[in-house]
Design a protein around this motif. Structure first.
Motif, PDB file in Angstrom:
ATOM      1  N   ILE A 134       0.852  -1.188   0.000  1.00 31.87           N
ATOM      2  CA  ILE A 134       0.000   0.000   0.000  1.00 31.87           C
ATOM      3  C   ILE A 134       0.890   1.241   0.000  1.00 31.87           C
ATOM      4  N   ASP A 135       0.709   2.110  -0.996  1.00 34.22           N
ATOM      5  CA  ASP A 135       1.527   3.321  -1.112  1.00 34.22           C
ATOM      6  C   ASP A 135       3.022   2.996  -1.069  1.00 34.22           C
ATOM      7  N   GLY A 136       3.401   1.897  -1.722  1.00 30.95           N
ATOM      8  CA  GLY A 136       4.807   1.519  -1.812  1.00 30.95           C
ATOM      9  C   GLY A 136       5.375   0.867  -0.571  1.00 30.95           C
ATOM     10  N   LYS A 137       4.515   0.566   0.418  1.00 31.93           N
ATOM     11  CA  LYS A 137       4.977  -0.026   1.667  1.00 31.93           C
ATOM     12  C   LYS A 137       4.324  -1.387   1.892  1.00 31.93           C
ATOM     13  N   LEU A 138       5.091  -2.287   2.487  1.00 34.35           N
ATOM     14  CA  LEU A 138       4.559  -3.591   2.829  1.00 34.35           C
ATOM     15  C   LEU A 138       3.674  -3.490   4.061  1.00 34.35           C
ATOM     16  N   LEU A 139       2.460  -4.019   3.964  1.00 39.25           N
ATOM     17  CA  LEU A 139       1.576  -4.087   5.119  1.00 39.25           C
ATOM     18  C   LEU A 139       2.036  -5.229   6.016  1.00 39.25           C
ATOM     19  N   ASN A 140       2.422  -4.900   7.236  1.00 37.89           N
ATOM     20  CA  ASN A 140       2.957  -5.921   8.139  1.00 37.89           C
ATOM     21  C   ASN A 140       2.635  -5.544   9.577  1.00 37.89           C
ATOM     22  N   LYS A 141       2.003  -6.454  10.281  1.00 38.35           N
ATOM     23  CA  LYS A 141       1.694  -6.237  11.693  1.00 38.35           C
ATOM     24  C   LYS A 141       1.826  -7.566  12.418  1.00 38.35           C
ATOM     25  N   ASN A 142       2.796  -7.625  13.329  1.00 35.98           N
ATOM     26  CA  ASN A 142       3.028  -8.846  14.103  1.00 35.98           C
ATOM     27  C   ASN A 142       3.287 -10.067  13.223  1.00 35.98           C
ATOM     28  N   GLY A 143       3.742  -9.822  11.983  1.00 37.76           N
ATOM     29  CA  GLY A 143       4.074 -10.918  11.091  1.00 37.76           C
ATOM     30  C   GLY A 143       2.894 -11.554  10.382  1.00 37.76           C
ATOM     31  N   PHE A 144       1.656 -11.191  10.749  1.00 39.23           N
ATOM     32  CA  PHE A 144       0.491 -11.915  10.244  1.00 39.23           C
ATOM     33  C   PHE A 144      -0.270 -11.187   9.140  1.00 39.23           C
ATOM     34  N   ALA A 145      -0.008  -9.933   8.865  1.00 39.52           N
ATOM     35  CA  ALA A 145      -0.749  -9.226   7.819  1.00 39.52           C
ATOM     36  C   ALA A 145      -0.559  -9.926   6.473  1.00 39.52           C
ATOM     37  N   GLY A 146      -1.633 -10.047   5.719  1.00 38.74           N
ATOM     38  CA  GLY A 146      -1.551 -10.689   4.410  1.00 38.74           C
ATOM     39  C   GLY A 146      -1.741 -12.188   4.427  1.00 38.74           C
ATOM     40  N   GLU A 147      -2.033 -12.781   5.586  1.00 35.61           N
ATOM     41  CA  GLU A 147      -2.238 -14.230   5.654  1.00 35.61           C
ATOM     42  C   GLU A 147      -3.633 -14.588   5.134  1.00 35.61           C
ATOM     43  N   ILE A 148      -3.813 -14.374   3.828  1.00 38.20           N
ATOM     44  CA  ILE A 148      -5.138 -14.547   3.237  1.00 38.20           C
ATOM     45  C   ILE A 148      -5.569 -16.003   3.169  1.00 38.20           C
ATOM     46  N   GLY A 149      -4.622 -16.920   3.302  1.00 39.96           N
ATOM     47  CA  GLY A 149      -4.966 -18.334   3.284  1.00 39.96           C
ATOM     48  C   GLY A 149      -5.827 -18.754   4.461  1.00 39.96           C
ATOM     49  N   HIS A 150      -5.962 -17.850   5.434  1.00 40.00           N
ATOM     50  CA  HIS A 150      -6.740 -18.197   6.628  1.00 40.00           C
ATOM     51  C   HIS A 150      -7.977 -17.315   6.795  1.00 40.00           C
ATOM     52  N   ILE A 151      -8.379 -16.681   5.689  1.00 44.43           N
ATOM     53  CA  ILE A 151      -9.702 -16.067   5.607  1.00 44.43           C
ATOM     54  C   ILE A 151     -10.732 -17.191   5.519  1.00 44.43           C
ATOM     55  N   LYS A 152     -11.818 -17.092   6.252  1.00 49.62           N
ATOM     56  CA  LYS A 152     -12.847 -18.133   6.226  1.00 49.62           C
ATOM     57  C   LYS A 152     -13.715 -17.990   4.976  1.00 49.62           C
ATOM     58  N   VAL A 153     -13.804 -19.075   4.208  1.00 52.86           N
ATOM     59  CA  VAL A 153     -14.629 -19.060   2.999  1.00 52.86           C
ATOM     60  C   VAL A 153     -15.713 -20.126   3.039  1.00 52.86           C
ATOM     61  N   HIS A 154     -15.694 -20.952   4.082  1.00 54.41           N
ATOM     62  CA  HIS A 154     -16.697 -22.013   4.192  1.00 54.41           C
ATOM     63  C   HIS A 154     -17.057 -22.193   5.665  1.00 54.41           C
ATOM     64  N   PHE A 155     -18.344 -22.324   5.915  1.00 56.41           N
ATOM     65  CA  PHE A 155     -18.818 -22.431   7.298  1.00 56.41           C
ATOM     66  C   PHE A 155     -19.717 -23.659   7.450  1.00 56.41           C
ATOM     67  N   GLY A 156     -19.681 -24.250   8.612  1.00 51.20           N
ATOM     68  CA  GLY A 156     -20.527 -25.412   8.864  1.00 51.20           C
ATOM     69  C   GLY A 156     -19.718 -26.619   9.282  1.00 51.20           C
ATOM     70  N   ALA A 157     -20.434 -27.641   9.696  1.00 51.54           N
ATOM     71  CA  ALA A 157     -19.789 -28.840  10.233  1.00 51.54           C
ATOM     72  C   ALA A 157     -18.969 -29.587   9.187  1.00 51.54           C
ATOM     73  N   ASN A 158     -19.312 -29.417   7.902  1.00 52.80           N
ATOM     74  CA  ASN A 158     -18.591 -30.138   6.856  1.00 52.80           C
ATOM     75  C   ASN A 158     -17.450 -29.324   6.251  1.00 52.80           C
ATOM     76  N   SER A 159     -17.081 -28.217   6.892  1.00 51.56           N
ATOM     77  CA  SER A 159     -15.951 -27.421   6.403  1.00 51.56           C
ATOM     78  C   SER A 159     -14.655 -28.220   6.529  1.00 51.56           C
ATOM     79  N   ARG A 160     -13.742 -27.991   5.600  1.00 50.83           N
ATOM     80  CA  ARG A 160     -12.489 -28.728   5.605  1.00 50.83           C
ATOM     81  C   ARG A 160     -11.536 -28.217   6.681  1.00 50.83           C
ATOM     82  N   MET A 161     -10.720 -29.131   7.161  1.00 46.69           N
ATOM     83  CA  MET A 161      -9.689 -28.779   8.128  1.00 46.69           C
ATOM     84  C   MET A 161      -8.481 -28.204   7.395  1.00 46.69           C
TER      85      MET A 161
END
Length: 301
Positions: A134-161
């Motif tokens: 953003i504006d030529g700078k890396l977004l970084n906070k506590n090492g976790f910013a940008g961890e998009i692989g752990h955005i929730k995209v599925h909800f319910g008992a049959n969601s994958r681990m």
């Protein structure tokens, strides 16, 4: 003097050696399965090629979260707890070492190579990672910013681990590992990602469905990140980009269904540096005190 970029993956470790603007050598080795052998293997390979005194500095791309130079989270590779900066520095007698999440380094290199100040870089391989500029700078906070692989995209008992231990993460649906598992579990086969893409090109209906499902979940993930950042440039890299433009067309098709209004015109394209972004970070960041890594937004605390 030379610069060396090291990209650690779940399967391979890639090395890129640069002399000024020119890449002069590249090497690929298998990632050791034993954690204690990873750093010695890296040092051994470097010393096979060059004298450590000939190398100005190193970038080390980590498939996980790095905090204060220590790997604190790496769900797909056994490198948890390693301090690459300290240990490589001792063995190579060099303290000019940048250790960072792989997608963050890829994002910085991609932004520099394409002259972009705002960029979402998504890396799809064994797992799913992201880096945000953003504006030529890396977004970084506590090492976790940008961890998009752990955005929730599925909800319910049959969601994958997910490999992180939680349910419904995007990485459990958007990765080479995920789509191959989908296909093999249903078809009782043992194909790899390249073979799966070949099957899709040959009109295999199940292969096409697996890739289409992956594209849909990636579109949901992109829509979430775009709504959060307002960035309209999204570059895709990693093994899943082997599926080519057809896969990206599928992502673009699904994206408008999930994006916030007035953000339909986001550019989703294959990364300029593609597979080499992780090693090219050395070319762009070592010796440049004004690079995006040194201008991080929200330093670790």
């Amino acid at each position: 003097m030379l610069k060396c970029g090291i990209d650690i993956g779940g399967t391979n470790i890639k090395f890129g050696f640069f002399d000024g603007e020119k890449k002069v050598n590249s090497v690929v080795i298998k990632t050791p399965k034993v954690k204690e052998k990873v750093i010695p293997s890296i040092v051994c390979e470097i010393k096979k090629k060059y004298k450590p005194s000939d190398i100005l500095g190193y970038t080390v791309a980590i498939p996980g979260v790095v905090l204060n130079d220590v790997v604190v989270f790496a769900p797909n590779t056994d490198i948890f707890g390693l301090n690459f900066k300290e240990e490589l520095g001792l063995l190579l007698e060099n303290d000019n070492i940048i250790v960072e999440n792989d997608a963050n380094l890829q994002a910085m290199a991609e932004a520099k190579a394409t002259d972009l100040d705002d960029l979402i870089l998504i890396s799809i391989g064994t797992g799913l990672g992201g880096g945000i500029i953003i504006d030529g700078k890396l977004l970084n906070k506590n090492g976790f910013a940008g961890e998009i692989g752990h955005i929730k995209v599925h909800f319910g008992a049959n969601s994958r681990m997910c490999g992180c231990g939680k349910l419904g993460c995007s990485e459990a649906y958007v990765s080479c590992k995920a789509i191959v598992k989908d296909y093999n579990d249903i078809n009782h086969t043992n194909v790899n990602s390249k073979e799966l893409f070949d099957l899709a090109r040959a009109k295999d209906k199940l292969a096409i469905k697996c890739i289409n499902d992956c594209a849909r979940y990636l579109a949901i993930t992109i829509a979430t990140v775009v709504a959060t950042t307002g960035i309209k440039e999204v570059h895709i890299t990693g093994g899943l980009s082997n599926a080519g433009e057809a896969f990206l067309r599928n992502v673009r098709y699904h994206y408008p269904k999930y994006c916030v209004r007035n953000m339909e015109d986001v550019k989703i394209k294959q990364a300029y540096l593609q597979y080499e972004a992780g090693t090219y970070a050395a070319k762009y960041l070592i010796g440049d005190e004004k690079n995006a890594w040194n201008k991080r937004i929200n330093e670790e605390v």
